[in-house]
Design an enzyme around this catalytic site. Structure first.
Site, PDB file in Angstrom:
ATOM      1  N   ASN A  45      46.075  42.509  47.406  1.00 23.74           N
ATOM      2  CA  ASN A  45      45.321  41.262  47.469  1.00 23.74           C
ATOM      3  C   ASN A  45      44.674  41.122  48.846  1.00 23.74           C
ATOM      4  O   ASN A  45      45.202  41.561  49.863  1.00 23.74           O
ATOM      5  CB  ASN A  45      46.176  40.047  47.106  1.00 23.74           C
ATOM      6  CG  ASN A  45      47.383  39.829  47.994  1.00 23.74           C
ATOM      7  OD1 ASN A  45      48.065  40.770  48.386  1.00 23.74           O
ATOM      8  ND2 ASN A  45      47.663  38.577  48.304  1.00 23.74           N
ATOM      9  N   ILE A  46      43.487  40.509  48.841  1.00 27.21           N
ATOM     10  CA  ILE A  46      42.702  40.317  50.056  1.00 27.21           C
ATOM     11  C   ILE A  46      42.244  38.867  50.073  1.00 27.21           C
ATOM     12  O   ILE A  46      41.368  38.481  49.293  1.00 27.21           O
ATOM     13  CB  ILE A  46      41.485  41.271  50.080  1.00 27.21           C
ATOM     14  CG1 ILE A  46      41.955  42.727  49.926  1.00 27.21           C
ATOM     15  CG2 ILE A  46      40.675  41.071  51.362  1.00 27.21           C
ATOM     16  CD1 ILE A  46      40.850  43.698  49.581  1.00 27.21           C
ATOM     17  N   GLU A  47      42.873  38.062  50.927  1.00 25.03           N
ATOM     18  CA  GLU A  47      42.555  36.637  50.986  1.00 25.03           C
ATOM     19  C   GLU A  47      41.334  36.368  51.862  1.00 25.03           C
ATOM     20  O   GLU A  47      40.894  37.222  52.629  1.00 25.03           O
ATOM     21  CB  GLU A  47      43.759  35.847  51.508  1.00 25.03           C
ATOM     22  CG  GLU A  47      44.924  35.865  50.557  1.00 25.03           C
ATOM     23  CD  GLU A  47      46.107  35.044  51.024  1.00 25.03           C
ATOM     24  OE1 GLU A  47      47.002  34.822  50.205  1.00 25.03           O
ATOM     25  OE2 GLU A  47      46.162  34.623  52.199  1.00 25.03           O
ATOM     26  N   CYS A  56      42.394  39.468  44.032  1.00 22.71           N
ATOM     27  CA  CYS A  56      43.763  39.855  43.694  1.00 22.71           C
ATOM     28  C   CYS A  56      43.919  41.371  43.683  1.00 22.71           C
ATOM     29  O   CYS A  56      42.957  42.118  43.529  1.00 22.71           O
ATOM     30  CB  CYS A  56      44.126  39.301  42.320  1.00 22.71           C
ATOM     31  SG  CYS A  56      44.080  37.509  42.212  1.00 22.71           S
ATOM     32  N   GLU A  58      45.216  43.266  41.397  1.00 24.99           N
ATOM     33  CA  GLU A  58      44.864  43.845  40.113  1.00 24.99           C
ATOM     34  C   GLU A  58      43.362  44.096  40.011  1.00 24.99           C
ATOM     35  O   GLU A  58      42.914  45.169  39.600  1.00 24.99           O
ATOM     36  CB  GLU A  58      45.301  42.934  38.960  1.00 24.99           C
ATOM     37  CG  GLU A  58      46.781  42.657  38.925  1.00 24.99           C
ATOM     38  CD  GLU A  58      47.172  41.385  39.686  1.00 24.99           C
ATOM     39  OE1 GLU A  58      46.767  41.226  40.863  1.00 24.99           O
ATOM     40  OE2 GLU A  58      47.898  40.562  39.112  1.00 24.99           O
ATOM     41  N   CYS A  93      47.128  36.674  37.502  1.00 22.15           N
ATOM     42  CA  CYS A  93      46.506  35.355  37.307  1.00 22.15           C
ATOM     43  C   CYS A  93      45.571  35.411  36.104  1.00 22.15           C
ATOM     44  O   CYS A  93      45.306  36.485  35.542  1.00 22.15           O
ATOM     45  CB  CYS A  93      45.756  34.929  38.575  1.00 22.15           C
ATOM     46  SG  CYS A  93      44.188  35.798  38.823  1.00 22.15           S
ATOM     47  N   CYS A  96      42.492  37.753  36.548  1.00 29.50           N
ATOM     48  CA  CYS A  96      42.855  39.167  36.403  1.00 29.50           C
ATOM     49  C   CYS A  96      43.092  39.529  34.938  1.00 29.50           C
ATOM     50  O   CYS A  96      42.694  40.604  34.485  1.00 29.50           O
ATOM     51  CB  CYS A  96      44.085  39.494  37.239  1.00 29.50           C
ATOM     52  SG  CYS A  96      43.733  39.489  39.010  1.00 29.50           S
TER      53      CYS A  96
END
Length: 140
Positions: A45-47, A56, A58, A93, A96
């Site tokens: 994940n990369i916020e 996310c 996935e 989520c 995804c």
């Protein structure tokens, strides 16, 4: 898939935790996506400070695979937890799940949720997205 294949996916998903960029939530997620031909694509994940552009693990794995010409998949493993501690099952989520629906058969695509190498659940996409909307819904 046999236990050895599942454990390989768990290990690769867990390895992605070290690449996560999650300075806001602290919740780190890793994924390992298995193609029909046996190749594995990983993601983390990369916020983003604006939240909406966050990606996310996935979707990172799916987008990496698709950007390299892969469009047939058999399974994905997802692991995650606060500060990277993998202690519980982390489910994809809704966004995804929708991406999975675009590329995967809900009857045959497996989603592996792992808390550790020996503690995991194997579900079908249809279990996590019943009555999902996909490409077949818009074909003429």
């Amino acid at each position: 898939m046999d236990k050895k294949q599942i454990q390989k996916l768990i290990e690769q998903a867990a390895d992605q935790i070290k690449y996560c960029y999650a300075p806001y939530s602290g919740f780190k997620v890793g994924a390992a996506l298995l193609t029909k031909n046996g190749k594995i694509y990983t993601g983390c994940n990369i916020e983003n400070a604006a939240y909406t552009p966050t990606n996310c693990a996935e979707r990172t794995a799916f987008f990496k695979a698709v950007s390299e010409g892969e469009i047939e998949f058999q399974a994905i493993c997802v692991v995650g937890g606060k500060d990277g501690a993998i202690e519980m099952y982390t489910t994809p989520c809704g966004v995804c799940r929708q991406v999975m629906m675009e590329f995967c058969n809900p009857e045959t695509f497996q989603i592996i949720l792992a808390a550790d190498i020996e503690k995991y659940k194997v579900l079908w996409l249809k279990d996590l997205l019943p009555m999902g909307f996909g490409p077949d819904n818009v074909k003429k």
